[in-house]
Design a protein around this motif. Structure first.
Motif, PDB file in Angstrom:
ATOM      1  N   PRO A 141       0.800  -1.229   0.000  1.00 49.56           N
ATOM      2  CA  PRO A 141       0.000   0.000   0.000  1.00 49.56           C
ATOM      3  C   PRO A 141       0.832   1.279   0.000  1.00 49.56           C
ATOM      4  O   PRO A 141       0.279   2.375  -0.039  1.00 49.56           O
ATOM      5  N   SER A 142       2.189   1.142   0.064  1.00 48.44           N
ATOM      6  CA  SER A 142       3.014   2.348   0.133  1.00 48.44           C
ATOM      7  C   SER A 142       3.028   3.061  -1.213  1.00 48.44           C
ATOM      8  O   SER A 142       2.811   2.457  -2.267  1.00 48.44           O
ATOM      9  N   ARG A 143       3.331   4.336  -1.180  1.00 51.05           N
ATOM     10  CA  ARG A 143       3.412   5.143  -2.399  1.00 51.05           C
ATOM     11  C   ARG A 143       4.557   6.129  -2.270  1.00 51.05           C
ATOM     12  O   ARG A 143       4.982   6.470  -1.161  1.00 51.05           O
ATOM     13  N   SER A 144       5.061   6.548  -3.359  1.00 49.84           N
ATOM     14  CA  SER A 144       6.220   7.440  -3.380  1.00 49.84           C
ATOM     15  C   SER A 144       5.769   8.885  -3.234  1.00 49.84           C
ATOM     16  O   SER A 144       4.773   9.315  -3.837  1.00 49.84           O
ATOM     17  N   LEU A 145       6.528   9.618  -2.425  1.00 51.94           N
ATOM     18  CA  LEU A 145       6.269  11.047  -2.238  1.00 51.94           C
ATOM     19  C   LEU A 145       7.567  11.813  -2.424  1.00 51.94           C
ATOM     20  O   LEU A 145       8.659  11.310  -2.150  1.00 51.94           O
ATOM     21  N   SER A 146       7.452  13.030  -2.859  1.00 58.57           N
ATOM     22  CA  SER A 146       8.624  13.891  -3.009  1.00 58.57           C
ATOM     23  C   SER A 146       8.731  14.806  -1.786  1.00 58.57           C
ATOM     24  O   SER A 146       7.735  15.229  -1.211  1.00 58.57           O
TER      25      SER A 146
END
Length: 437
Positions: free
Chosen positions: A23-28
């Motif tokens: 469920p993780s997602r990439s963030l800047s």
């Protein structure tokens, strides 16, 4: 909404959670946070703790194991002269604390004493196998403790095995093949040709090809330098093609030109240890220490030790899944093993009880038989006694009859003698009376 989501995930089984997508997602990031210093933190922590590295040297007596170790680490280890008349193979482990710059290394060198010196070489490899297994078992027991102290535990597992091959120029000995086959699943084997300056370069090249061909045909798995890291993949590929390394060891310094170098001096010339055109010593040191030391340590833990650990736990009855391929927790495995142990214990108790009852019955039968035999012997003795008593009474009766008969004959004799005496007296008297007349 988030709270309900967490509750729902918590209600699912562990297998359902394992099948869920990540469920993780990439963030800047909009600014500097600081976790890019984690590699530096790991380096500082590792430098403070120090490292350990354990090398096992296998080879015949006098093949140059100790000399090569001294040359590899540029020091003089405590060496003992070995005899060629050892009754069996022994392993001698010596641990040293070394420091280079600010990096500390705890090095353990394990040497085989008397390897290949016995007439019967059938079991020469067994002490080596037992030593490696003992180190695995020691680490496993530390892992299984309730209160573990792995951070301060001295890891004695063998990380690299330098297998010294005699420079015959022909082929591997059967002892070498058997030993490496027994060890290839337990340790990282790096074959080296010892005293490589005793054969020519052309013979050495053919000898290397022959050795690798025999290892492949016999299914011996030696350590291959890793190729997954792009920074060292090219050089490791080249080094894998040079196996086995042809090495020469020496701690003596010889003057060559304007400098002193480690070398072996012969009447026909000088063999420089660190000259790559003379031998593969520099390549071995680079691959073993400078480039792949951490990979050797990692392979020991993730491959060889994990294999030993898995086999050992399976022998103890632990497993990850049941026959239906469903996950099994440690508690379930423990309970199942406990029930199995209790059933086995009850079975053994019942067997022992039945054995005890059978033994008691056998003893009672033996006692009855002994009793019966004693009774028979007693009856026999009684009959014998009665017969002897009857015979004695008969002899006594006959003796009394003889005494009675003898008494009667004696009385008759005495009576006859008395009568004869009386008769003679009368005759004398009559004779006297007639004389007077």
């Amino acid at each position: 909404m988030n709270q309900r989501k967490h509750i729902f995930v918590g209600a699912m089984s562990s297998s359902d959670v394992a099948r869920q997508p990540d469920p993780s997602r990439s963030l800047s990031l909009s600014g500097h946070v600081g976790f890019d210093s984690l590699p530096d933190q790991l380096v500082n922590k590792s430098t403070c703790q120090g490292f350990c590295f354990n090398i096992l040297c296998i080879g015949e007596t006098g093949i140059g194991k100790s000399t090569l170790m001294d040359t590899l680490f540029n020091t003089n280890f405590e060496n003992f002269e070995a005899s060629h008349f050892e009754p069996q193979v022994k392993l001698r482990a010596q641990t040293y604390d070394l420091q280079e710059s600010n990096v500390r290394l705890r090095l353990t060198v394990v040497n085989t004493v008397g390897f290949g010196d016995q007439m019967n070489k059938q079991e020469s490899y067994q002490p080596v196998v037992d030593y490696i297994d003992r180190q695995f078992e020691s680490y496993l027991q530390e892992e299984l403790k309730i209160k573990r102290s792995l951070h301060s535990y001295h890891d004695s597992r063998v990380h690299a095995c330098l297998y010294f091959i005699s420079p015959t120029g022909h082929s591997l000995k059967s002892l070498d093949l058997v030993t490496m086959k027994k060890l290839d699943s337990k340790v990282n084997i790096i074959p080296v040709i010892a005293k490589a300056d005793t054969i020519s370069k052309s013979e050495l090249h053919k000898f290397k090809i022959k050795i690798m061909s025999e290892l492949v045909s016999n299914g011996v798995q030696i350590y291959q330098f890793p190729l997954d890291d792009e920074t060292v993949a090219q050089v490791n590929t080249a080094m894998n093609g040079l196996l086995p390394f042809a090495v020469v060891g020496s701690t003596e310094e010889v003057s060559v030109g304007n400098k002193m170098v480690k070398a072996r001096q012969y009447p026909w010339g000088v063999v420089q240890v660190e000259n790559e055109t003379h031998c593969d010593f520099v390549k071995l040191r680079e691959m073993l220490i400078c480039v792949n030391m951490e990979d050797l340590r990692e392979q020991t833990h993730t491959a060889h030790y994990e294999l030993y650990r898995r086999c050992k736990l399976e022998e103890m009855g632990f497993k990850d899944t049941d026959p239906e391929s469903k996950p099994v927790s440690l508690q379930e495995t423990y309970e199942a093993k406990r029930q199995e142990f209790l059933l086995e214990l009850q079975k053994r108790e019942e067997e022992m009880r039945q054995m005890f009852v059978q033994r008691v019955k056998e003893k009672e039968s033996e006692l009855k038989d002994s009793e019966r035999e004693l009774q028979n012997r007693f009856e026999q003795l009684k009959r014998l006694h009665a017969d002897e008593k009857a015979a004695l009474e008969e002899k006594r009766r006959l003796l009394e009859d003889d005494q009675s008969s003898f008494g009667k004959r004696r009385a008759a004799a005495q009576l006859l003698a008395a009568q004869n005496l009386t008769s003679n007296g009368k005759k004398d008297k009559d004779r006297k009376n007639s004389g007077f007349m």
